[in-house]
Design an enzyme around this catalytic site. Structure first.
Site, PDB file in Angstrom:
ATOM      1  CG  LEU A  51      -2.010  -1.014   1.342  1.00  0.00           C
ATOM      2  CD1 LEU A  51      -2.717  -0.905   2.688  1.00  0.00           C
ATOM      3  CD2 LEU A  51      -3.020  -0.820   0.215  1.00  0.00           C
ATOM      4  CG  ASP A  52       0.249   4.359  -2.777  1.00  0.00           C
ATOM      5  OD1 ASP A  52       0.918   3.504  -3.363  1.00  0.00           O
ATOM      6  OD2 ASP A  52      -0.700   4.992  -3.292  1.00  0.00           O
ATOM      7  CE  LYS A  53       6.529   7.418   4.853  1.00  0.00           C
ATOM      8  NZ  LYS A  53       7.890   7.912   4.784  1.00  0.00           N
TER       9      LYS A  53
END
Ligand code: URA
Length: 228
Positions: A103-105
């Site tokens: 997942l993106d930051k």
């Protein structure tokens, strides 16, 4: 049957050398009887350390409720990482525990973590059609025409040569939508909205395949049963 010292080090308990000390101190038992030698071959199901059964000797699978601000990486150059939220010995396992995809930051929500390579492959291979459900908050009011645009299966993202597979968009409120996709392209949800002129301001994954976050609090993990 595996050598005890190899078993304990592969599960992140200690190094093979330290396993000798564990045994000397009488901390390791086999079917309730103190083990005498660290090179003995043992059945992992019968071993206890400090009277506790071994943790996930046949492979570990857990869900993490990832908060915003944590990167899905083993690299230390990217600030806070999801591994800070997990028991440190999970990373000492061999193979190490890793996230299933990323997942993106700036994205929160459900992340699977495992040391079972076949599971990572099954869930992340391009042929995998595992369902992922995201809730996105966007920067201006949503238009119902997006439902058809995302559903058609001909949405091209910049610098890609294949259109996105059909995705299901449900408009939850004027600036919030639930999007169900079966792919896992780089920044896919943000790029799908961006391709139509919407910026995603907040993104949360509430479902991955058969798994849901339920009431798991942010930053916490929960062990799952492995059914491979
Ligand atoms: N799509 C995105 O844009 N970001 C994520 O983290 C996951 C899916």
């Amino acid at each position: 049957m595996r050598r005890l010292d190899q078993l304990l080090s592969s599960l992140g308990y200690c190094s093979r050398r330290e396993a000798m000390a564990f045994v000397k101190e009488g901390r390791v038992k086999l079917a309730g009887v103190v083990v005498k030698r660290s090179d003995q071959r043992v059945d992992s199901a019968l071993i206890t350390v400090d009277d506790q059964p071994l943790e996930a000797p046949e492979g570990l699978l857990a869900i993490l409720h990832k908060p915003v601000g944590y990167a899905c990486t083993h690299s230390e150059d990217e600030g806070q990482t999801i591994y800070e939220l997990l028991p440190s010995h999970w990373v000492d396992r061999n193979p190490a525990v890793t996230s299933v995809g990323r997942l993106d930051k700036e994205t929160s929500g459900l992340l699977l973590v495992t040391d079972i390579g076949s599971l990572v492959h099954r869930y992340t291979s391009p042929k995998s059609d595992v369902v992922k459900v995201y809730v996105a908050d966007v920067d201006h009011d949503l238009d119902p025409t997006l439902i058809e645009i995302f559903a058609k299966g001909d949405l091209m993202l910049r610098s890609e040569d294949k259109p996105c597979l059909p995705a299901r968009l449900e408009i939850v409120s004027s600036r919030t939508a639930r999007l169900t996709i079966t792919e896992g392209r780089y920044h896919q949800v943000r790029r799908m909205f961006a391709s139509q002129g919407w910026q995603v301001e907040k993104l949360h994954r509430e479902r991955f395949g058969p798994y849901e976050l339920g009431s798991l609090p942010k930053g916490e993990w929960q062990m799952l049963e492995v059914t491979t």
